[in-house]
Design a protein around this motif. Structure first.
Motif, PDB file in Angstrom:
ATOM      1  N   LEU A   1     -29.983 -18.858-145.311  1.00 45.06           N
ATOM      2  CA  LEU A   1     -30.921 -18.039-144.546  1.00 45.06           C
ATOM      3  C   LEU A   1     -30.467 -16.586-144.518  1.00 45.06           C
ATOM      4  O   LEU A   1     -31.273 -15.663-144.721  1.00 45.06           O
ATOM      5  CB  LEU A   1     -31.035 -18.585-143.121  1.00 45.06           C
ATOM      6  CG  LEU A   1     -31.925 -17.824-142.142  1.00 45.06           C
ATOM      7  CD1 LEU A   1     -33.342 -17.681-142.680  1.00 45.06           C
ATOM      8  CD2 LEU A   1     -31.939 -18.518-140.785  1.00 45.06           C
TER       9      LEU A   1
ATOM     10  N   TYR B   1     -34.588 -18.845-148.837  1.00 45.35           N
ATOM     11  CA  TYR B   1     -35.299 -19.596-147.807  1.00 45.35           C
ATOM     12  C   TYR B   1     -35.560 -21.050-148.191  1.00 45.35           C
ATOM     13  O   TYR B   1     -35.459 -21.946-147.347  1.00 45.35           O
ATOM     14  CB  TYR B   1     -36.601 -18.888-147.462  1.00 45.35           C
ATOM     15  CG  TYR B   1     -36.393 -17.498-146.909  1.00 45.35           C
ATOM     16  CD1 TYR B   1     -35.430 -17.263-145.921  1.00 45.35           C
ATOM     17  CD2 TYR B   1     -37.137 -16.417-147.354  1.00 45.35           C
ATOM     18  CE1 TYR B   1     -35.222 -15.996-145.408  1.00 45.35           C
ATOM     19  CE2 TYR B   1     -36.946 -15.145-146.841  1.00 45.35           C
ATOM     20  CZ  TYR B   1     -35.984 -14.942-145.867  1.00 45.35           C
ATOM     21  OH  TYR B   1     -35.783 -13.683-145.359  1.00 45.35           O
TER      22      TYR B   1
ATOM     23  N   LEU C   1     -34.258 -24.161-145.996  1.00 45.19           N
ATOM     24  CA  LEU C   1     -35.142 -25.183-145.455  1.00 45.19           C
ATOM     25  C   LEU C   1     -34.693 -26.583-145.869  1.00 45.19           C
ATOM     26  O   LEU C   1     -34.757 -27.531-145.067  1.00 45.19           O
ATOM     27  CB  LEU C   1     -36.586 -24.937-145.922  1.00 45.19           C
ATOM     28  CG  LEU C   1     -37.305 -23.760-145.269  1.00 45.19           C
ATOM     29  CD1 LEU C   1     -38.604 -23.449-146.013  1.00 45.19           C
ATOM     30  CD2 LEU C   1     -37.607 -24.050-143.802  1.00 45.19           C
TER      31      LEU C   1
ATOM     32  N   LYS D   1     -36.299 -23.503-138.751  1.00 38.97           N
ATOM     33  CA  LYS D   1     -37.328 -23.644-139.776  1.00 38.97           C
ATOM     34  C   LYS D   1     -38.528 -22.748-139.462  1.00 38.97           C
ATOM     35  O   LYS D   1     -39.081 -22.092-140.355  1.00 38.97           O
ATOM     36  CB  LYS D   1     -37.769 -25.101-139.888  1.00 38.97           C
ATOM     37  CG  LYS D   1     -36.722 -26.041-140.489  1.00 38.97           C
ATOM     38  CD  LYS D   1     -37.271 -27.452-140.653  1.00 38.97           C
ATOM     39  CE  LYS D   1     -38.391 -27.494-141.664  1.00 38.97           C
ATOM     40  NZ  LYS D   1     -38.937 -28.859-141.843  1.00 38.97           N
TER      41      LYS D   1
ATOM     42  N   ILE E   1     -38.001 -19.148-140.456  1.00 40.14           N
ATOM     43  CA  ILE E   1     -38.177 -18.906-141.895  1.00 40.14           C
ATOM     44  C   ILE E   1     -39.664 -18.823-142.237  1.00 40.14           C
ATOM     45  O   ILE E   1     -40.104 -17.919-142.945  1.00 40.14           O
ATOM     46  CB  ILE E   1     -37.489 -20.013-142.722  1.00 40.14           C
ATOM     47  CG1 ILE E   1     -35.977 -19.937-142.541  1.00 40.14           C
ATOM     48  CG2 ILE E   1     -37.857 -19.888-144.198  1.00 40.14           C
ATOM     49  CD1 ILE E   1     -35.222 -21.102-143.161  1.00 40.14           C
ATOM     50  N   HIS E   2     -40.421 -19.762-141.710  1.00 38.55           N
ATOM     51  CA  HIS E   2     -41.852 -19.774-142.028  1.00 38.55           C
ATOM     52  C   HIS E   2     -42.549 -18.536-141.466  1.00 38.55           C
ATOM     53  O   HIS E   2     -43.511 -18.038-142.070  1.00 38.55           O
ATOM     54  CB  HIS E   2     -42.487 -21.055-141.495  1.00 38.55           C
ATOM     55  CG  HIS E   2     -42.039 -22.287-142.218  1.00 38.55           C
ATOM     56  ND1 HIS E   2     -42.142 -22.418-143.585  1.00 38.55           N
ATOM     57  CD2 HIS E   2     -41.456 -23.445-141.778  1.00 38.55           C
ATOM     58  CE1 HIS E   2     -41.662 -23.603-143.956  1.00 38.55           C
ATOM     59  NE2 HIS E   2     -41.239 -24.231-142.876  1.00 38.55           N
TER      60      HIS E   2
ATOM     61  N   LYS F   1     -41.140 -15.576-141.332  1.00 40.43           N
ATOM     62  CA  LYS F   1     -40.800 -14.530-142.300  1.00 40.43           C
ATOM     63  C   LYS F   1     -41.701 -14.599-143.526  1.00 40.43           C
ATOM     64  O   LYS F   1     -42.028 -13.590-144.142  1.00 40.43           O
ATOM     65  CB  LYS F   1     -39.334 -14.663-142.727  1.00 40.43           C
ATOM     66  CG  LYS F   1     -38.315 -14.199-141.693  1.00 40.43           C
ATOM     67  CD  LYS F   1     -36.906 -14.450-142.215  1.00 40.43           C
ATOM     68  CE  LYS F   1     -35.855 -13.935-141.247  1.00 40.43           C
ATOM     69  NZ  LYS F   1     -35.775 -12.469-141.253  1.00 40.43           N
TER      70      LYS F   1
END
Length: 331
Positions: free
Chosen positions: A41, A46, A50, A70, A73-74, A76
């Motif tokens: 990360l 990414y 994940l 998680k 990240i999503h 971003k």
């Protein structure tokens, strides 16, 4: 971007707290997956991050910290469907988690699922989400109300947001937009002016205030604002729509046509632009192109109907064909 920044800060704060609590109680393998996922990360890998977090979830499926990671990240990646999936999982584990509702509401808002966004923002507010997030929870719900055209509730929520944070220019900008929608043009000017005082490099705010001035028939101030918007961002398509509108009022139809065609060249997916082009067709007695451009505007989507109150449409206002088109916008 202000909401995303706040959200990500909140996400990492929650995750850090979770990991602190579980550090001595989870299996070494779980901690290894989390550590490796965080390394990926941090380096922007990414997909790999994940995958590591998914492995951690297989070992600890009820630890909400991993779902927050998680979700971060999503966010971003602007992958709001997966934010919704992960925050829904958090809510299944802990139904009294206001931040999860807040994150999910934001994602619903980005997907234009306004009713669900309103419900989740309301849940986060009712659960006494922390003061750090409360203004943007109200503003997010206000934006969702704006999406379903409930302008009064949108106004109420933005006023609450402003009462808690009067330094966020977007709150004032959106208040200006709401007042445009309800034909409070003077109030729109006031709120856009406040937004500009907070963010003087916003070409969008200058252009939106210009539109309010146009609707007030104050073409001198409208022109000044459009030129300022152009100075700040020459590629901003909407300013050329307002520029064209002003030039129609000043009688320079040729320049107006050049301006609106430039707007369309920059962005062909704004129905309002074709209304201005249609108006120019009408001024030039080009009736078939006039109706063709109105139909195109309708098919793309019209943001404001107030254009049609302008006397430049008086030529056809009572004609059967125009009335048939106009009625379709309401029924």
């Amino acid at each position: 971007m202000y909401i995303i920044i706040i959200l990500l800060l909140g996400v990492f704060a929650i995750v850090a707290l979770n990991f602190k609590n579980i550090a001595n109680s989870k299996e070494d393998q779980y901690n290894a997956f989390i550590e490796k996922g965080n390394e990926f990360l941090s380096s922007g890998q990414y997909d790999s991050a994940l995958a590591e977090f998914d492995r951690a979830i297989e070992i600890e499926p009820t630890d909400i910290g991993t779902y927050y990671l998680k979700s971060s990240i999503h966010l971003k990646l602007n992958d709001f469907n997966n934010v919704i999936l992960n925050t829904t999982k958090i809510i299944e584990i802990d139904k009294f988690n206001p931040l999860a509702y807040y994150l999910r509401a934001y994602s619903y808002l980005q997907n234009k699922d306004f009713d669900k966004a309103i419900k989740d923002f309301s849940e986060s507010i009712n659960m006494n989400i922390s003061a750090e997030y409360l203004p943007s929870a109200y503003s997010g719900r206000g934006e969702a109300y704006l999406g379903i055209k409930n302008f009064m509730k949108a106004l109420d929520d933005y006023k609450k947001a402003i009462s808690m944070d009067d330094k966020e220019y977007l709150y004032f900008k959106n208040m200006g937009l709401i007042y445009l929608k309800v034909r409070g043009y003077g109030e729109a000017v006031e709120y856009y002016s406040k937004a500009i005082s907070l963010k003087p490099d916003s070409s969008e705010c200058f252009n939106d205030r210009a539109f309010a001035y146009i609707l007030l028939k104050d073409y001198e101030n409208a022109l000044a604002d459009v030129l300022k918007a152009k100075e700040l961002n020459q590629s901003f398509a909407a300013l050329y729509k307002n520029y064209a509108y002003i030039q129609i009022k000043l009688g320079d139809i040729k320049f107006a046509e050049e301006s609106i065609k430039k707007a369309i060249a920059l962005d062909s997916n704004n129905g309002d632009f074709y209304i201005i082009l249609a108006a120019i067709n009408l001024i030039n007695d080009e009736h078939e192109p006039f109706y063709n451009n109105l139909e195109l505007a309708e098919n793309i989507g019209i943001n404001f109907l107030d254009y049609f109150q302008d006397d430049m449409f008086d030529k056809v206002r009572n004609s059967d064909r125009f009335l048939k088109f106009y009625r379709k916008l309401f029924f």
